[in-house]
Design a protein around this motif. Structure first.
Motif, PDB file in Angstrom:
ATOM      1  N   ALA A 145       0.830  -1.206   0.000  1.00 43.73           N
ATOM      2  CA  ALA A 145       0.000   0.000   0.000  1.00 43.73           C
ATOM      3  C   ALA A 145       0.862   1.253   0.000  1.00 43.73           C
ATOM      4  N   LEU A 146       1.947   1.218   0.770  1.00 41.66           N
ATOM      5  CA  LEU A 146       2.836   2.381   0.822  1.00 41.66           C
ATOM      6  C   LEU A 146       3.520   2.596  -0.532  1.00 41.66           C
ATOM      7  N   ALA A 147       3.857   1.502  -1.200  1.00 40.12           N
ATOM      8  CA  ALA A 147       4.487   1.628  -2.517  1.00 40.12           C
ATOM      9  C   ALA A 147       3.541   2.290  -3.511  1.00 40.12           C
ATOM     10  N   VAL A 148       2.239   1.936  -3.417  1.00 45.03           N
ATOM     11  CA  VAL A 148       1.243   2.550  -4.298  1.00 45.03           C
ATOM     12  C   VAL A 148       1.132   4.043  -4.018  1.00 45.03           C
ATOM     13  N   VAL A 149       1.099   4.395  -2.739  1.00 49.50           N
ATOM     14  CA  VAL A 149       0.974   5.809  -2.368  1.00 49.50           C
ATOM     15  C   VAL A 149       2.222   6.589  -2.788  1.00 49.50           C
ATOM     16  N   LYS A 150       3.380   5.981  -2.624  1.00 53.11           N
ATOM     17  CA  LYS A 150       4.610   6.660  -3.026  1.00 53.11           C
ATOM     18  C   LYS A 150       4.629   6.921  -4.526  1.00 53.11           C
ATOM     19  N   ALA A 151       4.064   5.988  -5.281  1.00 53.31           N
ATOM     20  CA  ALA A 151       4.045   6.154  -6.734  1.00 53.31           C
ATOM     21  C   ALA A 151       3.230   7.369  -7.163  1.00 53.31           C
ATOM     22  N   GLY A 210     -14.239  19.589  -1.052  1.00 49.78           N
ATOM     23  CA  GLY A 210     -13.702  19.621   0.304  1.00 49.78           C
ATOM     24  C   GLY A 210     -13.449  18.209   0.833  1.00 49.78           C
ATOM     25  N   ASN A 211     -14.433  17.298   0.658  1.00 47.75           N
ATOM     26  CA  ASN A 211     -14.256  15.913   1.106  1.00 47.75           C
ATOM     27  C   ASN A 211     -13.153  15.213   0.316  1.00 47.75           C
ATOM     28  N   PHE A 212     -13.098  15.533  -0.986  1.00 49.66           N
ATOM     29  CA  PHE A 212     -12.049  14.950  -1.814  1.00 49.66           C
ATOM     30  C   PHE A 212     -10.673  15.385  -1.310  1.00 49.66           C
ATOM     31  N   ALA A 213     -10.571  16.640  -0.940  1.00 45.69           N
ATOM     32  CA  ALA A 213      -9.301  17.139  -0.398  1.00 45.69           C
ATOM     33  C   ALA A 213      -8.949  16.415   0.901  1.00 45.69           C
ATOM     34  N   ASP A 214      -9.952  16.155   1.743  1.00 47.27           N
ATOM     35  CA  ASP A 214      -9.702  15.429   2.991  1.00 47.27           C
ATOM     36  C   ASP A 214      -9.167  14.026   2.699  1.00 47.27           C
ATOM     37  N   ASP A 215      -9.741  13.360   1.678  1.00 47.80           N
ATOM     38  CA  ASP A 215      -9.267  12.023   1.312  1.00 47.80           C
ATOM     39  C   ASP A 215      -7.815  12.061   0.858  1.00 47.80           C
ATOM     40  N   LEU A 216      -7.498  13.051   0.043  1.00 48.15           N
ATOM     41  CA  LEU A 216      -6.114  13.172  -0.423  1.00 48.15           C
ATOM     42  C   LEU A 216      -5.164  13.449   0.734  1.00 48.15           C
ATOM     43  N   ARG A 217      -5.600  14.257   1.674  1.00 46.06           N
ATOM     44  CA  ARG A 217      -4.755  14.563   2.835  1.00 46.06           C
ATOM     45  C   ARG A 217      -4.533  13.296   3.670  1.00 46.06           C
ATOM     46  N   ALA A 218      -5.609  12.461   3.776  1.00 45.71           N
ATOM     47  CA  ALA A 218      -5.477  11.213   4.531  1.00 45.71           C
ATOM     48  C   ALA A 218      -4.464  10.283   3.872  1.00 45.71           C
ATOM     49  N   ARG A 219      -4.489  10.228   2.533  1.00 46.61           N
ATOM     50  CA  ARG A 219      -3.519   9.389   1.818  1.00 46.61           C
ATOM     51  C   ARG A 219      -2.101   9.925   1.980  1.00 46.61           C
ATOM     52  N   LEU A 220      -1.999  11.240   1.991  1.00 45.61           N
ATOM     53  CA  LEU A 220      -0.682  11.828   2.248  1.00 45.61           C
ATOM     54  C   LEU A 220      -0.236  11.544   3.680  1.00 45.61           C
ATOM     55  N   GLY A 221      -1.213  11.592   4.590  1.00 51.03           N
ATOM     56  CA  GLY A 221      -0.885  11.284   5.976  1.00 51.03           C
ATOM     57  C   GLY A 221      -0.388   9.856   6.117  1.00 51.03           C
ATOM     58  N   ALA A 222      -1.030   8.926   5.360  1.00 54.78           N
ATOM     59  CA  ALA A 222      -0.571   7.543   5.379  1.00 54.78           C
ATOM     60  C   ALA A 222       0.844   7.436   4.827  1.00 54.78           C
ATOM     61  N   LEU A 223       1.130   8.242   3.818  1.00 50.56           N
ATOM     62  CA  LEU A 223       2.482   8.246   3.254  1.00 50.56           C
ATOM     63  C   LEU A 223       3.477   8.806   4.263  1.00 50.56           C
ATOM     64  N   ASP A 224       3.118   9.935   4.854  1.00 50.96           N
ATOM     65  CA  ASP A 224       4.026  10.572   5.802  1.00 50.96           C
ATOM     66  C   ASP A 224       4.239   9.707   7.043  1.00 50.96           C
ATOM     67  N   GLY A 225       3.128   9.013   7.458  1.00 52.33           N
ATOM     68  CA  GLY A 225       3.259   8.159   8.640  1.00 52.33           C
ATOM     69  C   GLY A 225       3.524   6.710   8.293  1.00 52.33           C
ATOM     70  N   GLY A 226       3.666   6.432   6.985  1.00 55.32           N
ATOM     71  CA  GLY A 226       3.843   5.058   6.547  1.00 55.32           C
ATOM     72  C   GLY A 226       5.092   4.405   7.084  1.00 55.32           C
ATOM     73  N   GLU A 227       6.175   5.109   7.098  1.00 59.69           N
ATOM     74  CA  GLU A 227       7.427   4.540   7.584  1.00 59.69           C
ATOM     75  C   GLU A 227       7.311   4.172   9.059  1.00 59.69           C
ATOM     76  N   ARG A 228       6.652   5.041   9.828  1.00 55.37           N
ATOM     77  CA  ARG A 228       6.453   4.720  11.251  1.00 55.37           C
ATOM     78  C   ARG A 228       5.585   3.489  11.407  1.00 55.37           C
ATOM     79  N   HIS A 229       4.519   3.402  10.573  1.00 58.67           N
ATOM     80  CA  HIS A 229       3.626   2.243  10.638  1.00 58.67           C
ATOM     81  C   HIS A 229       4.365   0.964  10.230  1.00 58.67           C
ATOM     82  N   LEU A 230       5.191   1.074   9.203  1.00 62.09           N
ATOM     83  CA  LEU A 230       5.972  -0.087   8.780  1.00 62.09           C
ATOM     84  C   LEU A 230       6.919  -0.531   9.886  1.00 62.09           C
ATOM     85  N   ALA A 231       7.479   0.420  10.568  1.00 61.35           N
ATOM     86  CA  ALA A 231       8.392   0.087  11.669  1.00 61.35           C
ATOM     87  C   ALA A 231       7.644  -0.672  12.765  1.00 61.35           C
ATOM     88  N   ASP A 232       6.418  -0.222  13.058  1.00 65.29           N
ATOM     89  CA  ASP A 232       5.608  -0.919  14.065  1.00 65.29           C
ATOM     90  C   ASP A 232       5.288  -2.346  13.616  1.00 65.29           C
TER      91      ASP A 232
END
Length: 547
Positions: free
Chosen positions: A177-183, A319-341
């Protein structure tokens, strides 16, 4: 203990009742006499999977009834309790096979499923057939045999393996999932920045559109309203009306009251005119706007609509679409921490599994030492005192039951290298290895009926006698049923039945006859001599029976 077996209309058996005894029970007879049919019938009432068509030709149904003695503490009692059946000292199993393939079973007059029969079978009977050595030759089954000997509980290992597999799966899915988001990271960051800059609000597009239409309409009507305003103001109607009132008031004294009503009407008209002027002025003020405001409004309206088209959503959903995009970015930004866990979770699960696998290895190693010693003790009475049985434990592929590979090896002669059973042992040796191994695995299981189907094949003379004596010794602590072609084994039985095939009125049937001492002499003599029984064979039979 199996006390009796009643068979009705099964294969070539018409009516047959057998009363078994404690100790060593032997069944003999010529090849094809029907010994295997007895085992098929017993297996049928115990729920074993076997032949599909068992009903005797011409009969409507076949039936088998088996009666077992059930001492206190017998393992079958727990099976009965789980099935909701009251356990008694006598256990009666009855199963009927119909010609259309249907099968119906009862336990102590309670109807049960085939699964209940099979669970009871595991606690009541253990069958060692003439082809069991195939399992002995297959290393895949050696670990299972060792675990049975050790009495090891594999549930913890299986749970640890499941937890490790789940942790690995979660990590792999998160990495994918993180690889998809990074792409799509560049797109996400650009889209979020664009949406954040515009900051569209729900309902804004409709408000802007309405304001734009109003402003565009104002341009078209403002000139007419302004001309009307001038006509009503002091430059037009207001001045004329005031002049008219002034002129009429000057003449009203001489008009003998005839101008009072017109003057009153003009006064009211002057008031209404003032209100009309106020309304027109308010309208002009409302229509008054800066042309640059319309340009800015249209620019924002078009930007919102263009962005909505770009992302394939409604303007109000930006507005909701922007929230979804921000959530995906949040997953990307926090993805490394989640992977570490998740990686830590895999490490912990791996450690748990490794610990359990090491525990199993230790248990198996200790059990292997005991099994090798037990096998040495069992092989000596079977005329294989020089053979060395060894259980090898090596590293294997990890799995739910640990990561040990178990192989039974043997050296049949002193100084000879040990090797796999199938390359070292002959057919007769395999039978004795199997007998010894089954004795070790069975142990002192109480109340178990052991059935050996021609396990003495391939041996004769003193070796067959040794096999028979081991079976007899085993029968001292368990009921043993042996199907045999060996006169040495048959002579050691405490109870002896002869299986015969007869043809009467063009109908073939199989019968089983209990043998007294004279009949046993004749049967063993037949086994020694063949079709023609001689006095020498009878003499040899008496010697065997004398032990």
């Amino acid at each position: 203990m199996l006390r009796s077996l009643d068979i009705r209309d099964m294969l070539i058996i018409d009516r047959l009742s057998l009363a078994f005894q404690p100790g060593l029970n032997v069944l003999t007879g010529e090849t094809g006499a029907g010994k295997s049919i007895l085992l098929d019938s017993l297996g049928f009432v115990l729920g074993w999977r076997g032949r599909a068509e068992l009903v005797r030709s011409g009969a409507d149904q076949g039936e088998v009834i088996a009666v077992f003695d059930l001492p206190p503490g017998h393992a079958a009692r727990a099976v009965l309790e789980d099935a909701g059946i009251e356990a008694e000292d006598e256990l009666i199993l009855r199963r009927v096979n119909y010609t259309d393939g249907r099968k119906t079973a009862w336990v102590n007059d309670r109807r049960v499923s085939g699964e209940v029969l099979r669970l009871l079978s595991d606690a009541l009977v253990e069958l060692h057939g003439q082809h069991d050595d195939r399992g002995l030759l297959n290393p895949r089954g050696h670990r299972q045999m060792l675990d049975a000997f050790a009495g090891v509980d594999l549930s913890t290992s299986r749970h640890a393996w499941t937890a490790l597999a789940a942790a690995r799966k979660a990590l792999a899915e998160a990495e994918a999932a993180l690889a998809v988001v990074k792409a799509e990271e560049d797109f996400l960051r650009h889209a979020v920045a664009e949406l954040d800059k515009l900051d569209p609000q729900p309902g804004e597009e409709a408000l802007l559109d309405a304001r734009r239409r109003a402003m565009q309409g104002a341009e078209r009507i403002r000139d007419d309203i302004a001309r009307a305003h001038r006509a009503l103001s002091s430059e037009g109607a207001e001045t004329l009306l005031i002049d008219s009132i002034r002129w009429l008031e000057a003449a009203s004294d001489r008009a003998e009251g005839k101008l009072e009503a017109p003057l009153a009407a003009l006064s009211r008209a002057l008031i209404e005119l003032g209100e009309a002027q106020d309304g027109v002025e308010s309208c002009l003020s409302a229509l008054d706007f800066d042309p640059t405001e319309l340009e800015q409004l249209e620019e924002r309206l078009f930007a919102i609509r263009a962005l909505a088209r770009k992302h394939g959503v409604l303007p109000d959903d930006l507005g909701n679409f922007a929230d979804d995009l921000r959530a995906r970015l949040g997953a990307l930004d926090g993805g490394e921490r989640h992977l570490a866990d998740l990686a830590r979770a895999v490490t912990e699960a791996q450690a748990g599994y490794d610990s359990e696998a090491l525990r199993l290895t230790a248990i198996r190693s200790e059990a292997a030492t005991r099994l090798d010693a037990a096998m040495a003790a069992e092989l000596a009475p079977l005329k294989m005192e020089r053979a060395v049985f060894a259980t090898q434990i090596t590293a294997g592929d990890p799995g739910p039951e640990g990561r040990d590979a178990v192989a039974f090896t043997v050296a049949t002669n002193p100084g000879a290298p040990a090797g796999p059973l199938n390359r070292i042992a002959s057919g007769g040796e395999l039978s004795r290895f199997l007998l010894a191994l089954k004795v070790c695995l069975t142990g002192d299981t109480p109340g178990l009926t052991l059935i050996f189907d021609e396990i003495d094949r391939g041996v004769g003379g003193a070796t067959a006698d040794a096999v028979g004596r081991r079976l007899k010794a085993l029968a001292g602590t368990a009921q043993v049923l042996v199907v045999t072609h060996s006169p040495q084994v048959a002579a050691l039985g405490a109870h002896h039945w002869r299986v015969e095939k007869r043809v009467q009125d063009e109908m073939t049937t199989s019968t089983v006859t209990p043998l007294d001492k004279p009949s046993r002499v004749e049967e063993i003599a037949r086994m020694l001599a063949g079709d023609t029984v001689t006095d020498a064979a009878r003499k040899a039979a008496r010697v065997l029976l004398a032990g």
